[in-house]
Design a protein around this motif. Structure first.
Motif, PDB file in Angstrom:
ATOM      1  N   PHE A 196       0.816  -1.214   0.000  1.00 21.21           N
ATOM      2  CA  PHE A 196       0.000   0.000   0.000  1.00 21.21           C
ATOM      3  C   PHE A 196       0.852   1.267   0.000  1.00 21.21           C
ATOM      4  CE2 PHE A 196      -2.836  -3.240   1.626  1.00 21.21           C
ATOM      5  CZ  PHE A 196      -4.056  -2.929   1.045  1.00 21.21           C
ATOM      6  N   GLY A 197       2.070   1.177  -0.478  1.00 20.50           N
ATOM      7  CA  GLY A 197       2.941   2.351  -0.478  1.00 20.50           C
ATOM      8  C   GLY A 197       2.390   3.493  -1.300  1.00 20.50           C
ATOM      9  N   PHE A 198       1.861   3.198  -2.481  1.00 23.26           N
ATOM     10  CA  PHE A 198       1.313   4.243  -3.339  1.00 23.26           C
ATOM     11  C   PHE A 198       0.090   4.893  -2.706  1.00 23.26           C
ATOM     12  CE2 PHE A 198      -1.715   5.418  -6.722  1.00 23.26           C
ATOM     13  CZ  PHE A 198      -0.976   6.405  -7.358  1.00 23.26           C
ATOM     14  N   GLN A 199      -0.816   4.085  -2.191  1.00 24.72           N
ATOM     15  CA  GLN A 199      -2.046   4.622  -1.592  1.00 24.72           C
ATOM     16  C   GLN A 199      -1.745   5.493  -0.386  1.00 24.72           C
ATOM     17  OE1 GLN A 199      -1.558   1.536  -2.558  1.00 24.72           O
ATOM     18  NE2 GLN A 199      -3.208   1.030  -3.997  1.00 24.72           N
ATOM     19  N   LEU A 200      -0.837   5.044   0.474  1.00 25.07           N
ATOM     20  CA  LEU A 200      -0.517   5.796   1.683  1.00 25.07           C
ATOM     21  C   LEU A 200       0.138   7.130   1.355  1.00 25.07           C
ATOM     22  CD1 LEU A 200       0.781   2.902   3.961  1.00 25.07           C
ATOM     23  CD2 LEU A 200      -1.162   4.395   4.466  1.00 25.07           C
ATOM     24  N   GLU A 201       1.074   7.126   0.438  1.00 22.20           N
ATOM     25  CA  GLU A 201       1.776   8.370   0.111  1.00 22.20           C
ATOM     26  C   GLU A 201       0.854   9.351  -0.613  1.00 22.20           C
ATOM     27  OE1 GLU A 201       4.809  11.070   0.238  1.00 22.20           O
ATOM     28  OE2 GLU A 201       4.531   9.176   1.294  1.00 22.20           O
ATOM     29  N   ILE A 255       6.401  10.461  -6.151  1.00 20.22           N
ATOM     30  CA  ILE A 255       5.429   9.388  -6.364  1.00 20.22           C
ATOM     31  C   ILE A 255       5.401   8.995  -7.834  1.00 20.22           C
ATOM     32  CG2 ILE A 255       2.990   8.758  -6.214  1.00 20.22           C
ATOM     33  CD1 ILE A 255       2.700  10.640  -3.876  1.00 20.22           C
ATOM     34  N   TYR A 256       5.446   9.995  -8.700  1.00 21.80           N
ATOM     35  CA  TYR A 256       5.427   9.743 -10.144  1.00 21.80           C
ATOM     36  C   TYR A 256       6.641   8.915 -10.557  1.00 21.80           C
ATOM     37  CZ  TYR A 256       4.622  10.812 -15.098  1.00 21.80           C
ATOM     38  OH  TYR A 256       4.374  10.714 -16.440  1.00 21.80           O
ATOM     39  N   ARG A 257       7.785   9.274 -10.031  1.00 18.11           N
ATOM     40  CA  ARG A 257       9.011   8.558 -10.400  1.00 18.11           C
ATOM     41  C   ARG A 257       9.026   7.131  -9.871  1.00 18.11           C
ATOM     42  NH1 ARG A 257      13.480  13.239  -8.940  1.00 18.11           N
ATOM     43  NH2 ARG A 257      13.452  14.330 -10.943  1.00 18.11           N
ATOM     44  N   LEU A 258       8.570   6.944  -8.641  1.00 18.16           N
ATOM     45  CA  LEU A 258       8.659   5.636  -8.008  1.00 18.16           C
ATOM     46  C   LEU A 258       7.580   4.682  -8.506  1.00 18.16           C
ATOM     47  CD1 LEU A 258      10.012   3.816  -5.912  1.00 18.16           C
ATOM     48  CD2 LEU A 258       8.466   4.775  -4.188  1.00 18.16           C
ATOM     49  N   HIS A 259       6.352   5.185  -8.673  1.00 20.41           N
ATOM     50  CA  HIS A 259       5.225   4.312  -8.987  1.00 20.41           C
ATOM     51  C   HIS A 259       4.719   4.454 -10.417  1.00 20.41           C
ATOM     52  CE1 HIS A 259       4.604   3.251  -4.692  1.00 20.41           C
ATOM     53  NE2 HIS A 259       4.956   4.510  -4.468  1.00 20.41           N
ATOM     54  N   PRO A 370      -6.428   8.594  -9.031  1.00 26.05           N
ATOM     55  CA  PRO A 370      -5.775   7.715 -10.004  1.00 26.05           C
ATOM     56  C   PRO A 370      -6.349   6.309  -9.959  1.00 26.05           C
ATOM     57  CG  PRO A 370      -4.362   8.058  -8.097  1.00 26.05           C
ATOM     58  CD  PRO A 370      -5.544   8.954  -7.905  1.00 26.05           C
ATOM     59  N   PRO A 371      -6.539   5.672 -11.114  1.00 26.08           N
ATOM     60  CA  PRO A 371      -6.987   4.268 -11.107  1.00 26.08           C
ATOM     61  C   PRO A 371      -6.033   3.367 -10.337  1.00 26.08           C
ATOM     62  CG  PRO A 371      -7.172   5.208 -13.314  1.00 26.08           C
ATOM     63  CD  PRO A 371      -6.444   6.220 -12.479  1.00 26.08           C
ATOM     64  N   GLY A 372      -4.746   3.738 -10.309  1.00 26.32           N
ATOM     65  CA  GLY A 372      -3.781   2.933  -9.582  1.00 26.32           C
ATOM     66  C   GLY A 372      -4.021   2.886  -8.092  1.00 26.32           C
ATOM     67  N   PHE A 373      -4.850   3.786  -7.563  1.00 30.38           N
ATOM     68  CA  PHE A 373      -5.164   3.758  -6.137  1.00 30.38           C
ATOM     69  C   PHE A 373      -5.863   2.454  -5.765  1.00 30.38           C
ATOM     70  CE2 PHE A 373      -7.442   4.838  -2.255  1.00 30.38           C
ATOM     71  CZ  PHE A 373      -6.514   5.589  -1.555  1.00 30.38           C
ATOM     72  N   PHE A 374      -6.544   1.835  -6.733  1.00 32.04           N
ATOM     73  CA  PHE A 374      -7.278   0.600  -6.481  1.00 32.04           C
ATOM     74  C   PHE A 374      -6.503  -0.631  -6.943  1.00 32.04           C
ATOM     75  CE2 PHE A 374     -10.320   4.003  -6.718  1.00 32.04           C
ATOM     76  CZ  PHE A 374     -11.192   3.734  -5.686  1.00 32.04           C
ATOM     77  N   ARG A 375      -5.251  -0.438  -7.308  1.00 30.18           N
ATOM     78  CA  ARG A 375      -4.387  -1.549  -7.669  1.00 30.18           C
ATOM     79  C   ARG A 375      -3.388  -1.745  -6.529  1.00 30.18           C
ATOM     80  NH1 ARG A 375      -3.513  -2.511 -13.072  1.00 30.18           N
ATOM     81  NH2 ARG A 375      -2.098  -4.136 -12.302  1.00 30.18           N
ATOM     82  N   VAL A 376      -3.653  -2.706  -5.670  1.00 26.73           N
ATOM     83  CA  VAL A 376      -2.796  -2.955  -4.516  1.00 26.73           C
ATOM     84  C   VAL A 376      -1.628  -3.824  -4.974  1.00 26.73           C
ATOM     85  CG1 VAL A 376      -2.685  -3.871  -2.187  1.00 26.73           C
ATOM     86  CG2 VAL A 376      -4.787  -2.796  -3.000  1.00 26.73           C
TER      87      VAL A 376
END
Length: 384
Positions: A196-201, A255-259, A370-376
């Motif tokens: 959940f790194g992307f969602q949390l950040e 966030i953009y660079r990492l995810h 972002p749609p990626g918020f729902f991609r764990v």
């Protein structure tokens, strides 16, 4: 359709004329076109008529495409969807019984910033109670509270930030608990935040952005009450606010660079939009509340990294224009910011009240998710 409004209009005309007898195909095409160019379909939505009410196997899919199309069309406006649109979509959703399809509609409602519809589906259909796993129950509960927090902003604007922050902060705490549960379940997951790194950040930066909006509003109110004669401490806050917005921008860039490479183009488009929003807020506050040190080296470093992705201060890639926030920022930058920067009385106290109105406008504008918020998923480790 994402590259050309003319092509989107021509393709929609083809869908209406050629596929009028086949509702499944016509609504499917309308859904795809509206996802790229919502204003074209929103102006001609009546030409599609109503979805088929036949009890065939395709009826559920047709209703799903119609709901998605109508949700897409709401993105052609800078305001939240009207109550009539939400009620219509809710009535259509009553014919859907599959829980996974309902969750896909909730996910799509977040992507199109229709948070009221998302919360209605979760609570009205009691999706958390249908879960057989603790993690899924907690995840749906977090999404419901998150939708409520964003819905408050769309209805009340900057006045509702405090209530919204209470919901979003609760979501962040619950998401930390969910990440810890997942970490215990899967100890081999990478990174300290697990999957959940992307969602949390993303959620943490969103909370910090709203807190900074509240700080800016408090400073504007103080300047109006005192006629511009503020204390030394407030003057220091005035100097730091543009820098803080720039720091939020740099965090979105990280966030953009990492995810970014691990998610879809729509997720990267949302991240570019919120990056542009932070840059605009930094420039706006800096123009209306000027200080001696207005530009930092950190700003320049951030701008160069965004230019690599084709984003500049004045324009966005074609794919980013579907989001109301991106279009609003483009208009405000040309119609408001440039005029304030060119005016000789940009230090006048009258612009402070205008800043308050602009802060409320930006807060009310549907913020893209972002749609990626729902991609764990976890970020794979790489070695060079």
């Amino acid at each position: 359709s994402r590259q050309s409004r003319t092509f989107a209009s021509s393709l929609f005309s083809f869908a209406v004329k050629t596929c009028s007898e086949n509702k499944r195909v016509s609504w499917k095409l309308a859904n795809v076109i509206s996802s790229a160019c919502p204003s074209v379909v929103a102006d001609r939505l009546a030409e599609l008529g109503e979805s088929s009410k036949d009890n065939d196997k395709c009826c559920g899919e047709v209703i799903q495409d119609e709901i998605m199309t109508r949700l897409n069309c709401t993105m052609s406006s800078f305001t939240i969807a009207s109550s009539e649109t939400i009620e219509h979509c809710s009535l259509l959703a009553e014919g859907i019984t599959n829980h996974w399809t309902l969750f896909k509609l909730v996910r799509y409602a977040f992507i199109t910033s229709n948070f009221g519809f998302a919360r209605h589906i979760i609570e009205q259909r009691q999706l958390p109670l249908q879960c057989s796993q603790q993690n899924t129950f907690l995840w749906l509960t977090i999404i419901s509270k998150l939708a409520h927090g964003e819905e408050i902003l769309g209805v009340n604007g900057a006045v509702g930030i405090s209530d919204s922050l209470e919901e979003l902060s609760s979501c962040h705490s619950a998401l930390l608990s969910l990440a810890a549960i997942e970490q215990n379940t899967n100890p081999t997951s990478s990174l300290e935040l697990g999957n959940f790194g992307f969602q949390l950040e993303f959620l943490r930066v969103r909370i910090d952005f709203l807190n900074l909006i509240m700080t800016t509003r408090s400073l504007c109110s103080e300047m109006i009450l005192t006629g511009g004669n503020i204390s030394a401490r407030s003057n220091l806050v005035r100097k730091n606010i543009p820098k803080c917005f720039s720091m939020l921008k740099s965090r979105y860039i990280n966030i953009y660079r990492l995810h970014g490479l691990h998610y879809c183009q729509q997720t990267r488009s949302v991240l570019r939009t919120v990056i542009a929003m932070c840059q605009f807020m930094s420039d706006l506050v800096d123009a209306i509340l000027p200080s001696k040190s207005t530009t930092t080296a950190n700003n320049k470093n951030c701008e160069s990294s965004i230019d690599e992705q084709g984003v500049t201060k004045d324009c966005h890639p074609k794919g980013d224009e579907r989001y109301p926030m991106g279009c609003l920022i483009s208009r405000l930058r040309v119609g408001v910011l440039q005029k304030i920067q060119q005016s000789k009385d940009n230090r006048d106290i009258s612009h402070t009240s205008e800043l308050l109105e602009l802060l409320d406008l930006v807060t009310r504008c549907p913020s893209p998710f972002p749609p990626g918020f729902f991609r764990v998923k976890s970020i794979p480790c790489s070695f060079v």
